[in-house]
Design an enzyme around this catalytic site. Structure first.
Site, PDB file in Angstrom:
ATOM      1  CB  THR A 177      44.775 -27.720  37.957  1.00 26.13           C
ATOM      2  OG1 THR A 177      45.599 -27.590  36.963  1.00 26.13           O
ATOM      3  CG2 THR A 177      45.741 -27.749  39.115  1.00 26.13           C
ATOM      4  CE  LYS A 256      49.259 -27.446  36.559  1.00 34.51           C
ATOM      5  NZ  LYS A 256      49.892 -26.615  35.932  1.00 34.51           N
ATOM      6  CE  LYS A 324      42.237 -24.057  40.448  1.00 38.23           C
ATOM      7  NZ  LYS A 324      43.038 -24.917  39.308  1.00 38.23           N
TER       8      LYS A 324
HETATM    9  N1  LIG Z   1      45.843 -20.824  31.936  1.00 38.96           N
HETATM   10  C1  LIG Z   1      46.815 -21.615  32.213  1.00 38.96           C
HETATM   11  O1  LIG Z   1      48.085 -21.239  32.087  1.00 38.96           O
HETATM   12  C2  LIG Z   1      46.828 -23.030  32.842  1.00 38.96           C
HETATM   13  C3  LIG Z   1      45.674 -23.553  33.610  1.00 38.96           C
HETATM   14  N2  LIG Z   1      45.662 -24.744  34.148  1.00 38.96           N
HETATM   15  C4  LIG Z   1      44.267 -25.203  34.791  1.00 38.96           C
HETATM   16  O2  LIG Z   1      43.380 -25.719  33.940  1.00 38.96           O
HETATM   17  C5  LIG Z   1      42.116 -25.331  34.213  1.00 38.96           C
HETATM   18  C6  LIG Z   1      41.562 -24.287  33.367  1.00 38.96           C
HETATM   19  O3  LIG Z   1      42.211 -23.138  33.086  1.00 38.96           O
HETATM   20  P1  LIG Z   1      41.871 -21.823  32.100  1.00 38.96           P
HETATM   21  O4  LIG Z   1      41.588 -22.707  30.755  1.00 38.96           O
HETATM   22  O5  LIG Z   1      43.143 -21.203  32.178  1.00 38.96           O
HETATM   23  O6  LIG Z   1      40.827 -21.301  32.801  1.00 38.96           O
HETATM   24  P2  LIG Z   1      39.511 -20.284  32.141  1.00 38.96           P
HETATM   25  O7  LIG Z   1      39.104 -19.509  33.344  1.00 38.96           O
HETATM   26  O8  LIG Z   1      39.901 -19.479  31.281  1.00 38.96           O
HETATM   27  O9  LIG Z   1      38.387 -21.493  31.850  1.00 38.96           O
HETATM   28  C7  LIG Z   1      37.687 -22.114  32.854  1.00 38.96           C
HETATM   29  C8  LIG Z   1      36.643 -23.162  32.175  1.00 38.96           C
HETATM   30  O10 LIG Z   1      36.001 -23.782  33.121  1.00 38.96           O
HETATM   31  C9  LIG Z   1      34.577 -23.451  32.819  1.00 38.96           C
HETATM   32  N3  LIG Z   1      33.605 -23.269  33.919  1.00 38.96           N
HETATM   33  C10 LIG Z   1      33.980 -22.661  35.390  1.00 38.96           C
HETATM   34  N4  LIG Z   1      33.101 -22.841  36.201  1.00 38.96           N
HETATM   35  C11 LIG Z   1      32.197 -23.694  35.701  1.00 38.96           C
HETATM   36  C12 LIG Z   1      30.813 -24.518  36.334  1.00 38.96           C
HETATM   37  N5  LIG Z   1      30.552 -23.916  37.236  1.00 38.96           N
HETATM   38  N6  LIG Z   1      30.483 -25.278  35.430  1.00 38.96           N
HETATM   39  C13 LIG Z   1      30.895 -25.351  33.989  1.00 38.96           C
HETATM   40  N7  LIG Z   1      31.964 -24.825  33.784  1.00 38.96           N
HETATM   41  C14 LIG Z   1      32.779 -24.091  34.424  1.00 38.96           C
HETATM   42  C15 LIG Z   1      34.631 -21.963  32.126  1.00 38.96           C
HETATM   43  O11 LIG Z   1      33.501 -21.980  31.521  1.00 38.96           O
HETATM   44  P3  LIG Z   1      32.771 -20.424  31.007  1.00 38.96           P
HETATM   45  O12 LIG Z   1      33.233 -20.202  29.750  1.00 38.96           O
HETATM   46  O13 LIG Z   1      31.363 -20.640  31.252  1.00 38.96           O
HETATM   47  O14 LIG Z   1      33.156 -19.439  32.177  1.00 38.96           O
HETATM   48  C16 LIG Z   1      35.786 -22.397  31.132  1.00 38.96           C
HETATM   49  O15 LIG Z   1      35.278 -23.360  30.189  1.00 38.96           O
HETATM   50  C17 LIG Z   1      42.341 -24.868  35.494  1.00 38.96           C
HETATM   51  O16 LIG Z   1      41.965 -25.853  36.610  1.00 38.96           O
HETATM   52  C18 LIG Z   1      43.775 -24.266  35.611  1.00 38.96           C
HETATM   53  O17 LIG Z   1      44.127 -24.279  36.795  1.00 38.96           O
HETATM   54  C19 LIG Z   1      46.657 -25.628  33.780  1.00 38.96           C
HETATM   55  C20 LIG Z   1      47.791 -25.400  33.411  1.00 38.96           C
HETATM   56  C21 LIG Z   1      47.939 -24.036  32.816  1.00 38.96           C
HETATM   57  O1  LIG Z   2      49.079 -24.095  35.754  1.00 40.26           O
HETATM   58  C1  LIG Z   2      49.901 -23.139  35.138  1.00 40.26           C
HETATM   59  C2  LIG Z   2      51.042 -23.345  34.228  1.00 40.26           C
HETATM   60  O2  LIG Z   2      51.604 -22.764  33.800  1.00 40.26           O
HETATM   61  O3  LIG Z   2      51.297 -24.671  34.276  1.00 40.26           O
END
Ligand SMILES: NC(=O)C1=CN([C@@H]2O[C@H](COP(=O)(O)OP(=O)(O)OC[C@H]3O[C@@H](n4cnc5c(N)ncnc54)[C@H](OP(=O)(O)O)[C@@H]3O)[C@@H](O)[C@H]2O)C=CC1
Ligand SMILES: O=CC(=O)O
Length: 380
Positions: A177, A256, A324
């Site tokens: 996102t 989104k 965010k």
């Molecule tokens: N959780 C949810 O319900 C939902 C989330 N989203 C969106 O999906 C995306 C991921 O969410 P989610 O999986 O929950 O988040 P997490 O925080 O669990 O995972 C984030 C991921 O990004 C990586 N990351 C963060 N910073 C960096 C960096 N500087 N360089 C490389 N890798 C990086 C992390 O790596 P590391 O493991 O090393 O920290 C990890 O793999 C976000 O944009 C979120 O808004 C969308 C729908 C639903």
């Molecule tokens: O981004 C979060 C979700 O639930 O969709």
């Protein structure tokens, strides 16, 4: 032009262009009509299907095309899918999404900044590469599920970023996102290599990711990218229950952000209601039940309400990501001079919650930002 493909058999004629921007009383709301047959969205059906267009309305801004999906009992044949699939970013969302691809028989190569998160997927059969560049170089299509605009940009365009491993014939699908400008920048860098690009943020949280029930909000830069949408469709259908093609890059990101702006405000309002009910001597558990039976019922309230009442916030969607998304949605609103006072107020609340150390908790922990210390209040 927007197109929707659903897993269940679904035939629904959506209204053509209708603007709600200038009239307080629109005769037809596209969104309302889209979800009028809501039951189709929650039906659990086999994961694999093929979709074909059955009808269309003339192409114009804010118009929709309706599609019907045919359920196929069999999984997509291996030769119908990209042979080698990369997955970058194995957080709360990325891990179950990659896992579903592996379980469906895809040849998956993973990378994550924190390498240890790759281990469970490797034990399920995934391959590992030590940089996004190497993953992209060794795969036909690479998905990225990163935290925010900066990480999405770093992983796609950094020194060892995916763009360095892209070339004609390959595809990059960013499911993170982010805002439209970031998405366009990533898309431009990827396309400069001759590869194709799709933005495809998802609606749906941890459980829908585990269950292969995500909603993909995709968009591409030109007609070639539309072909990438077709190419990856079987993969999206393994991970999700429906996929929208929304036209130009930026539209998927915008959709989104609008959805999550609504969600963040709803959660803030629900939190206020829970606390007010308790303050006036009501049982907030009963409030959750009452809400669930009425017109404002929402799965989110029913799922998260009971744990919120116990001050428990098991993380599905981290609060820092919800803040965010509100920040990015407010930027989007600002760019078109659209007033969004409710979302702006909600954003302030999530910022307070972050400052109280709740970033990694579920976003429902925003309720903590509204809790007042009864003792100090009674002294006043
Ligand atoms: N959780 C949810 O319900 C939902 C989330 N989203 C969106 O999906 C995306 C991921 O969410 P989610 O999986 O929950 O988040 P997490 O925080 O669990 O995972 C984030 C991921 O990004 C990586 N990351 C963060 N910073 C960096 C960096 N500087 N360089 C490389 N890798 C990086 C992390 O790596 P590391 O493991 O090393 O920290 C990890 O793999 C976000 O944009 C979120 O808004 C969308 C729908 C639903
Ligand atoms: O981004 C979060 C979700 O639930 O969709």
């Amino acid at each position: 032009m927007a197109m929707c493909f659903l897993k269940p058999h679904y035939t629904h004629h959506l209204p053509s262009s209708t603007s709600i921007l200038n009239s307080p009383f629109p005769k037809v709301s596209p969104t309302k009509s889209l979800f009028a047959n809501g039951s189709s969205f929650s039906t659990r059906i086999p994961n694999h299907f093929r979709a074909r267009p059955i009808s269309s309305t003339p192409t114009k801004p804010f118009s929709f095309k309706a599609f019907s999906s045919q359920i196929s009992a069999s999984a997509p044949k291996p030769d119908e899918m990209p042979a080698r699939v990369g997955f970058l970013g194995l957080g709360i969302m990325g891990s179950p999404m990659a896992q579903n691809l592996i379980k469906a028989g895809c040849n998956v190569t993973v990378w994550n900044r924190t390498e240890s998160k790759c281990s469970p997927l490797i034990s399920l059969g995934a391959k590992y590469k030590s940089s996004p560049k190497e993953v992209a170089a060794s795969c036909d299509v690479t998905f990225a599920m990163l935290a925010d605009p900066q990480s999405a940009l770093d992983v796609a365009c950094g020194e060892h970023g995916a763009a360095k491993g892209m070339s004609p014939g390959k595809g990059y699908v960013d499911v993170s996102t982010v805002d439209g400008a970031t998405s366009k920048l990533i898309g431009t860098r990827i396309k400069a290599t001759g590869a194709l690009f799709l933005e495809a943020p998802v609606s749906g949280s941890k459980k829908p990711a585990e269950d292969g029930q995500l909603i993909f909000l995709t968009a591409g830069i030109n007609l070639c990218d539309r072909s990438l949408f077709e190419t990856v469709a079987p993969l999206l259908d393994i991970m999700g229950k429906s996929r929208f093609f929304l036209g130009d890059v930026g539209n998927g990101a915008a959709m989104k952000l609008v959805v999550n702006m609504i969600m963040g405000s709803m959660m803030a309002s629900f939190s206020e209601g829970l606390l007010l009910s308790e303050r006036v001597g009501l049982d907030p558990k009963v409030l959750v039940e009452v809400v669930s039976q009425g017109a404002i019922s929402a799965p989110m309230f029913s799922m998260k309400g009971p744990s919120m009442v116990q001050s428990l916030y098991p993380t599905a969607f981290p609060l820092k990501h919800q803040q965010k998304d509100l920040r990015l949605a407010l930027g989007l609103a600002e760019s078109v001079s659209q007033p969004t006072p409710i979302a702006a107020a909600a954003n302030e609340l999530y910022k307070v919650a972050k400052s109280r150390g709740l970033s990694e908790e579920d976003f429902s922990a925003v309720i903590e930002a509204l809790k007042v210390k009864l003792q100090s209040q009674s002294k006043e």
